[in-house]
Design an enzyme around this catalytic site. Structure first.
Site, mmCIF file in Angstrom:
data_model
loop_
_atom_site.group_PDB
_atom_site.id
_atom_site.type_symbol
_atom_site.label_atom_id
_atom_site.label_comp_id
_atom_site.label_asym_id
_atom_site.label_seq_id
_atom_site.Cartn_x
_atom_site.Cartn_y
_atom_site.Cartn_z
ATOM 1 N N ARG A 36 45.702 16.900 17.580
ATOM 2 C CA ARG A 36 44.594 17.788 17.237
ATOM 3 C C ARG A 36 44.992 18.607 16.020
ATOM 4 O O ARG A 36 46.084 19.176 15.984
ATOM 5 C CB ARG A 36 44.254 18.741 18.388
ATOM 6 N N ARG A 63 29.498 29.983 -3.480
ATOM 7 C CA ARG A 63 30.433 29.573 -2.432
ATOM 8 C C ARG A 63 31.240 28.391 -2.954
ATOM 9 O O ARG A 63 30.712 27.286 -3.121
ATOM 10 C CB ARG A 63 29.694 29.227 -1.134
ATOM 11 N N GLU A 137 36.934 43.602 -5.077
ATOM 12 C CA GLU A 137 37.114 43.322 -6.503
ATOM 13 C C GLU A 137 36.893 41.846 -6.862
ATOM 14 O O GLU A 137 36.556 41.536 -7.996
ATOM 15 C CB GLU A 137 38.470 43.867 -6.953
#
Length: 181
Positions: A36, A63, A137
């Site tokens: 896993r 994104r 920032e």
């Protein structure tokens, strides 16, 4: 069936600022073993903040993993041991410059349970006060006020692909419909 896997070994393959990646060996309920890969994440929070006119505050930001600009609920990651409710209030102030009142928990979201342990805690609230944004920032975003009915329509038309935002908007709309928010 027991529907359980026993961890036999666990090895850290990567540890960064936001995630840690493990490769575990597990024993399955039939006695066989399997591997896993798990992404460990401290979790996150998000909020569906509504104005008096039932507009939801959303943020538009780039994104990097998708190389596109997404429209999302204000959200952020939890620091290790941070109280999720305090974190959601902090993120709301940082990203929208607002404070909320009458917060209602919308529950937890498991974004990708096949490999990631992240849990996103979702809230809805009413906007109480407006002030100044306090972005990190390295954070650049634009705030948009969208009527909740329009946001629901955008979710249903696949214009908002982010899962936490979809769930938050749809659950908030259900609460409005039943008079609970």
């Amino acid at each position: 069936m027991k529907l359980f896997e026993k961890t036999l070994t666990s090895e850290t393959k990567f540890e960064g600022r936001i995630i840690k990646v493990l490769r575990d060996t597990v024993e399955l309920e039939n006695g066989k073993t399997s591997a896993r890969e798990v992404v460990c994440h401290n979790g996150g929070v998000c909020v569906a903040a509504l104005t008096e006119q039932n507009e939801v505050l959303l943020v538009r930001q780039f994104r990097y993993p998708y190389k596109e600009v997404l429209l999302e609920l204000p959200a952020g990651k939890l620091e290790k041991g941070e109280d999720p409710f305090e974190a959601v209030k902090r993120e709301q102030m940082e990203e929208t410059g607002t404070t909320g009142e009458n917060y209602i928990s919308l529950g937890n979201l498991y974004p990708s349970p096949g490999y990631c342990g992240e849990i996103i805690r979702i809230w809805a609230c009413r906007v109480a006060q407006k002030g100044e944004m306090h972005l990190d920032e390295d954070e650049f975003l634009e705030v948009e006020r969208i009527p909740l009915d329009k946001a629901v329509e955008m979710v249903l038309n696949n214009e908002i692909p982010d899962s936490k935002t979809q769930v938050g908007i749809l659950k908030t709309a259900a609460l409005i419909k039943t008079g609970k928010l």
